[in-house]
Design an enzyme around this catalytic site. Structure first.
Site, short mmCIF file in Angstrom:
data_model
loop_
_atom_site.label_atom_id
_atom_site.label_comp_id
_atom_site.label_asym_id
_atom_site.label_seq_id
_atom_site.Cartn_x
_atom_site.Cartn_y
_atom_site.Cartn_z
N CYS B 82 0.84 -1.20 0.00
CA CYS B 82 0.00 0.00 0.00
C CYS B 82 0.88 1.26 0.00
O CYS B 82 1.60 1.50 -0.96
CB CYS B 82 -0.99 -0.03 1.17
N HIS B 191 -3.96 -4.98 -0.26
CA HIS B 191 -3.61 -5.47 1.07
C HIS B 191 -3.67 -6.99 1.11
O HIS B 191 -4.75 -7.55 1.33
CB HIS B 191 -4.56 -4.88 2.12
N GLU B 193 -2.78 -8.86 3.42
CA GLU B 193 -3.17 -9.29 4.78
C GLU B 193 -4.68 -9.21 4.99
O GLU B 193 -5.18 -9.66 6.01
CB GLU B 193 -2.41 -8.45 5.83
#
Lengths: 257, 213
Positions: B82, B191, B193
Site C-alpha cells: 500500500c 492489502h 493481509e
C-alpha cells in the site's frame, strides 16, 4: 471486469453475544460473534462489521476481545462501530485488529471529531454512519434528516448535506441506514440510498431493511450503493453469503465469487 | 527459523500484517521492529503503511529508516504494501509534492475525479474493495489463479517510468500498476493481509522467496 460490489454482514454485539432486534420484537440471540464471523468468512463475506450495542461502559472491553480473536484468524477487512467517541476509542479498536471504525452520534455532536480522526488515522479507516429518516410529507419533494438515539431523536440536519459535509471532513466511506426501514425486511430505502450515493465521491454502504436477496441486488442496481450490509437474513441461516453473492451476480452485478 | 521484519515507523496498525504473516507461514519468526539493526539482520523485510505520503516520508527520514530501506532493497527480499509501495517511487503528488525513496523510478498520482465505468456509473474515490489483479509472470504469484481479486483501499496509484517493473495491473477504469517488481523487491498496492486465501498465499510465497525473479 472491474471492482466488485461488496456484501458486508453486520453483527450487532451486546455483551459479547450476537443479537438482532427485529422491529417490535424482542432481541434474539444469534450466537458467539467469533464463530459467526468465522462462518461468514468461510462463506465469502467481503468484509465484516461489528456494531457494539452494549449499553454499559464497563462491558465495552468485551468487543475489543471479540475483534482481537476474529482478527487473528479472519483475514478480510473488519469494521467496528458503536460507542466510538474519542481518538483513544479508535486507537484501541485499530490496535485490536479493526481496519475501520464507524462513527455515528459522536460525529453529530462534534463534527470536528471526524476531521481529527481522519487526520490522525487516515480517511481509509473512518466510516461515518448516518441514520436517516424521511421527513417530507406525501406529495412534497423527498427529504431525509439525521436522527440519533436509534432513530428517536430528530436533529433537523438534512441527510444529503450531512453526508457531503462528512466527506469534506475526511470520511472515507458512508454507512447509510434508513431508520424507516431498519428491521422491517421491506428492502432498502432506494431513493435515499441513490440520493446519497450520487451526492458523495466516496463509497456508500446501504443498510436497513433487507428481507430477501433481491433487496440486496436492488440496493446496488437502483440505489447505486457500492456495498450492501445486512444482518438478520444471514444470522439465522435463511441465506448464506455465497447464495446472496450468486444471486447478485445473476442480476448482472460484479461480485467476488 | 527464518525471520521477517515488519518495519514499524508509526504509520498505522501493524498487527493485521503481523498476524497474517504468522498465519501464512507458522514456521517463520515474525518481528515488528523499529530498529535499523534488527531490520538489517532479518532474512526478509515487509514495509507496510497507511495514511498520507508526507507523514510517511517524514517518519522515515527522521528515524533514518529511509537509508535502511534503500539498503534492504539492494540486499534481501523486500515487500512493500500500500503506502509502503507508493513510498518506493520517486515522488508522489499527495500533499503537494512529496519525494519518495526512488527505488522505482516514477510517480504516484491521484485517481482523476469523475471517472465512470462502462455503464456510466461514477467511480468512487478511494478505490475500495475487491478488484481483479492481472498478473505478469513472477514467482510471488505461485498458486494464485490469474485475475484473482485482492482487497484495495487507496486514492493514489503508482505510475512507474519503466513498464518492465510492472508485475500486475488492475483496472479502475483504466489499467494501473498494482504490483511492481525488480530483482529482490516486490511491492503491491492492495492489502494481502486483508485478501483472505489469495492474500495469505502471496505472503506465504514471499516468506519462502529467495529474491530471484
Amino acid at each position: 471486469m472491474s471492482l466488485a460490489k461488496r456484501i458486508i454482514p453486520c453483527l450487532d454485539v451486546d455483551n459479547g453475544r450476537v443479537v438482532k432486534g427485529v422491529k417490535f420484537v424482542d432481541i434474539r440471540d444469534a450466537g458467539d460473534p467469533v464463530e459467526v464471523a468465522r462462518r461468514y468468512d468461510r462463506e465469502g463475506a467481503d468484509e465484516i462489521t461489528f456494531l457494539d450495542i452494549t449499553a454499559t461502559h464497563d462491558n465495552r472491553d468485551t468487543i475489543v476481545h471479540v475483534v482481537e480473536q476474529v482478527a487473528s484468524e479472519v483475514f478480510i477487512p473488519l469494521t467496528v462501530g458503536g460507542g466510538i467517541r474519542t481518538l483513544d476509542d479508535i486507537r484501541r479498536m485499530l490496535n485490536a485488529g479493526a481496519d475501520k471504525v464507524g462513527i455515528n452520534s459522536a460525529a453529530v455532536f462534534n463534527p470536528e471529531f471526524v476531521s481529527e480522526a481522519a487526520q490522525r488515522f487516515g480517511s481509509q479507516c473512518i466510516v461515518v454512519a448516518i441514520d436517516a429518516k424521511k421527513v417530507s410529507a406525501q406529495g412534497e419533494a423527498n427529504r431525509w434528516e439525521i436522527f440519533t438515539h436509534g432513530g428517536r431523536k430528530a436533529t433537523g440536519i438534512d441527510a444529503i448535506a450531512w453526508a457531503e459535509k462528512m466527506v469534506s471532513y475526511g470520511a472515507g466511506e458512508i454507512l447509510l441506514t434508513s431508520m424507516d426501514r431498519d428491521g422491517t425486511r421491506e428492502g432498502f430505502d432506494l431513493l435515499l440510498t441513490r440520493a446519497i450515493s450520487e451526492a458523495v465521491s466516496v463509497p456508500v454502504i446501504a443498510s436497513g431493511g433487507v428481507g430477501n436477496l433481491d433487496h440486496l441486488a436492488e440496493g446496488v442496481i437502483t440505489g447505486k450503493a457500492d456495498a450492501v450490509l445486512a444482518a438478520s437474513i444471514f444470522h439465522f441461516a435463511e441465506y448464506t453469503i455465497q447464495q446472496a453473492k450468486e444471486h447478485m451476480a445473476s442480476r448482472g452485478i460484479e461480485m467476488r465469487l | 527459523m527464518s525471520t521477517v521484519a515488519v518495519i514499524d515507523y508509526g504509520m498505522g496498525n501493524l498487527h493485521s500484517i503481523a498476524k497474517a504473516l504468522q498465519h501464512a507461514a507458522p514456521d517463520v519468526d515474525v518481528q515488528i521492529v523499529t530498529d535499523a539493526q534488527q531490520i538489517l539482520h532479518a532474512d526478509r523485510v515487509v514495509f507496510p503503511g497507511v495514511g498520507a505520503m508526507r507523514d510517511c516520508m517524514q517518519a522515515l527520514n527522521q528515524s533514518g529508516l529511509s537509508d535502511v530501506i534503500r539498503d534492504v532493497a539492494k540486499t534481501k527480499p523486500l515487500l512493500g504494501i500500500c503506502l509502503g509501495m507508493q513510498a518506493l517511487l520517486s515522488d508522489s503528488e499527495e500533499n503537494g509534492s512529496t519525494l519518495g525513496l526512488d527505488i522505482f523510478s516514477g510517480h504516484v498520482l491521484r485517481f482523476a475525479e469523475a471517472l465512470s465505468d462502462s455503464e456510466g456509473n461514477k467511480l468512487k474515490i478511494p478505490h475500495m474493495g475487491w478488484n481483479q489483479v492481472h498478473q505478469r509472470p513472477h514467482p510471488l504469484w505461485d498458486k494464485i489463479p490469474q485475475d484473482s481479486r485482492f482487497y484495495f483501499v487507496h486514492s493514489y496509484y503508482a505510475k512507474p517510468n519503466e513498464t518492465s517493473v510492472i508485475a500486475a495491473t488492475t483496472d479502475y477504469p483504466n489499467a494501473f500498476a498494482c504490483a511492481l517488481s525488480h530483482q529482490n523487491v516486490f511491492a503491491v498496492q492492495f492489502h494481502p493481509e486483508k485478501s483472505q486465501t489469495v492474500g495469505l498465499q502471496l505472503l506465504n510465497n514471499f516468506l519462502h522467496w529467495d529474491g530471484q525473479s
